[in-house]
Write a protein that holds these residues in place. Structure first.
Motif, PDB file in Angstrom:
ATOM      1  N   ILE A  36       0.906  -1.212   0.000  1.00 46.30           N
ATOM      2  CA  ILE A  36       0.050   0.121   0.012  1.00 46.30           C
ATOM      3  C   ILE A  36       0.991   1.326  -0.112  1.00 46.30           C
ATOM      4  O   ILE A  36       0.714   2.289  -0.722  1.00 46.30           O
ATOM      5  CB  ILE A  36      -0.975   0.026   1.207  1.00 46.30           C
ATOM      6  N   GLU A  37       2.046   1.417   0.944  1.00 44.62           N
ATOM      7  CA  GLU A  37       2.863   2.392   0.858  1.00 44.62           C
ATOM      8  C   GLU A  37       3.574   2.789  -0.540  1.00 44.62           C
ATOM      9  O   GLU A  37       3.723   3.689  -1.042  1.00 44.62           O
ATOM     10  CB  GLU A  37       4.028   2.207   1.620  1.00 44.62           C
ATOM     11  N   LYS A  38       3.959   1.486  -1.185  1.00 42.30           N
ATOM     12  CA  LYS A  38       4.311   1.692  -2.691  1.00 42.30           C
ATOM     13  C   LYS A  38       3.251   2.261  -3.587  1.00 42.30           C
ATOM     14  O   LYS A  38       3.669   3.272  -4.348  1.00 42.30           O
ATOM     15  CB  LYS A  38       4.925   0.170  -3.238  1.00 42.30           C
ATOM     16  N   LEU A  39       2.140   1.816  -3.610  1.00 41.06           N
ATOM     17  CA  LEU A  39       1.117   2.428  -4.330  1.00 41.06           C
ATOM     18  C   LEU A  39       0.867   3.993  -3.915  1.00 41.06           C
ATOM     19  O   LEU A  39       0.461   4.723  -4.842  1.00 41.06           O
ATOM     20  CB  LEU A  39      -0.203   1.849  -4.016  1.00 41.06           C
ATOM     21  N   LYS A  40       0.747   4.352  -2.584  1.00 39.81           N
ATOM     22  CA  LYS A  40       0.647   5.723  -2.456  1.00 39.81           C
ATOM     23  C   LYS A  40       1.832   6.425  -2.993  1.00 39.81           C
ATOM     24  O   LYS A  40       1.571   7.714  -3.192  1.00 39.81           O
ATOM     25  CB  LYS A  40       0.786   5.897  -1.013  1.00 39.81           C
ATOM     26  N   THR A  43       1.003   6.625  -6.890  1.00 40.01           N
ATOM     27  CA  THR A  43      -0.114   7.376  -7.086  1.00 40.01           C
ATOM     28  C   THR A  43      -0.154   8.878  -6.661  1.00 40.01           C
ATOM     29  O   THR A  43      -0.936   9.463  -6.765  1.00 40.01           O
ATOM     30  CB  THR A  43      -1.321   6.697  -6.821  1.00 40.01           C
ATOM     31  N   GLY A  44       0.840   9.166  -5.753  1.00 43.90           N
ATOM     32  CA  GLY A  44       0.754  10.410  -5.119  1.00 43.90           C
ATOM     33  C   GLY A  44       0.776  11.475  -5.876  1.00 43.90           C
ATOM     34  O   GLY A  44       0.038  12.607  -5.955  1.00 43.90           O
ATOM     35  N   GLY A  45       1.523  11.415  -7.256  1.00 42.59           N
ATOM     36  CA  GLY A  45       1.607  12.495  -8.244  1.00 42.59           C
ATOM     37  C   GLY A  45       0.138  12.627  -8.855  1.00 42.59           C
ATOM     38  O   GLY A  45      -0.241  13.916  -9.013  1.00 42.59           O
ATOM     39  N   PHE A  46      -0.556  11.524  -9.032  1.00 43.37           N
ATOM     40  CA  PHE A  46      -1.793  11.866  -9.681  1.00 43.37           C
ATOM     41  C   PHE A  46      -2.845  12.395  -8.710  1.00 43.37           C
ATOM     42  O   PHE A  46      -3.671  13.137  -9.110  1.00 43.37           O
ATOM     43  CB  PHE A  46      -2.321  10.277 -10.134  1.00 43.37           C
ATOM     44  N   TYR A  47      -2.575  12.203  -7.327  1.00 47.00           N
ATOM     45  CA  TYR A  47      -3.532  12.608  -6.306  1.00 47.00           C
ATOM     46  C   TYR A  47      -3.210  14.106  -6.491  1.00 47.00           C
ATOM     47  O   TYR A  47      -4.258  14.840  -6.242  1.00 47.00           O
ATOM     48  CB  TYR A  47      -3.225  11.974  -5.066  1.00 47.00           C
ATOM     49  N   THR A  48      -2.002  14.624  -6.115  1.00 47.59           N
ATOM     50  CA  THR A  48      -1.789  16.217  -6.241  1.00 47.59           C
ATOM     51  C   THR A  48      -2.070  16.711  -7.291  1.00 47.59           C
ATOM     52  O   THR A  48      -2.838  17.721  -7.431  1.00 47.59           O
ATOM     53  CB  THR A  48      -0.440  16.393  -5.793  1.00 47.59           C
ATOM     54  N   ARG A  49      -2.002  16.083  -8.494  1.00 44.85           N
ATOM     55  CA  ARG A  49      -2.663  16.852  -9.816  1.00 44.85           C
ATOM     56  C   ARG A  49      -4.157  16.903  -9.872  1.00 44.85           C
ATOM     57  O   ARG A  49      -4.608  17.529 -10.282  1.00 44.85           O
ATOM     58  CB  ARG A  49      -2.019  16.002 -11.054  1.00 44.85           C
TER      59      ARG A  49
END
Length: 102
Positions: A36-40, A43-49
């Motif tokens: 889950i941490e790796k997925l975060k 996908t962190g860039g997508f989330y901020t975008r």
């Protein structure tokens, strides 16, 4: 009451099995949390975008209305200037004639 009926050795065995079961469960959950941490991270860039896009899309109607006000203001000023140009030319030509006559 039932624990009193079992021997101390049996209770220790049961506690060891429960401890081992809990350890396996913790290891499994730790592995899952690592994924889950790796997925975060991925996908962190997508989330901020997505957050940036949603905030900019909510501002768009406000920006559009203020741009419409600016456009109508500048159109009005353009009309006023267009109407004032002939009067200004006439005034300048009159000043030139007055200077020539002197």
């Amino acid at each position: 009451m039932r624990t009193n009926l079992t021997s101390k050795k049996d209770r220790q065995e049961s506690a060891k099995k429960l401890l081992e079961t809990n350890r396996r469960h913790m290891a499994k959950e730790a592995k899952r949390c690592g994924k889950i941490e790796k997925l975060k991270v991925l996908t962190g860039g997508f989330y901020t975008r997505a957050l940036r896009c949603s905030s900019s899309s909510s501002r768009t109607p406000t920006d559009r209305s203020s741009n419409n006000v600016s456009l109508s203001t500048f159109r009005f000023l353009g009309e006023q200037e267009g109407n004032a140009v002939p009067r200004r030319l006439e005034s300048l030509q009159e000043d030139v004639r007055h200077q020539i006559d002197k």
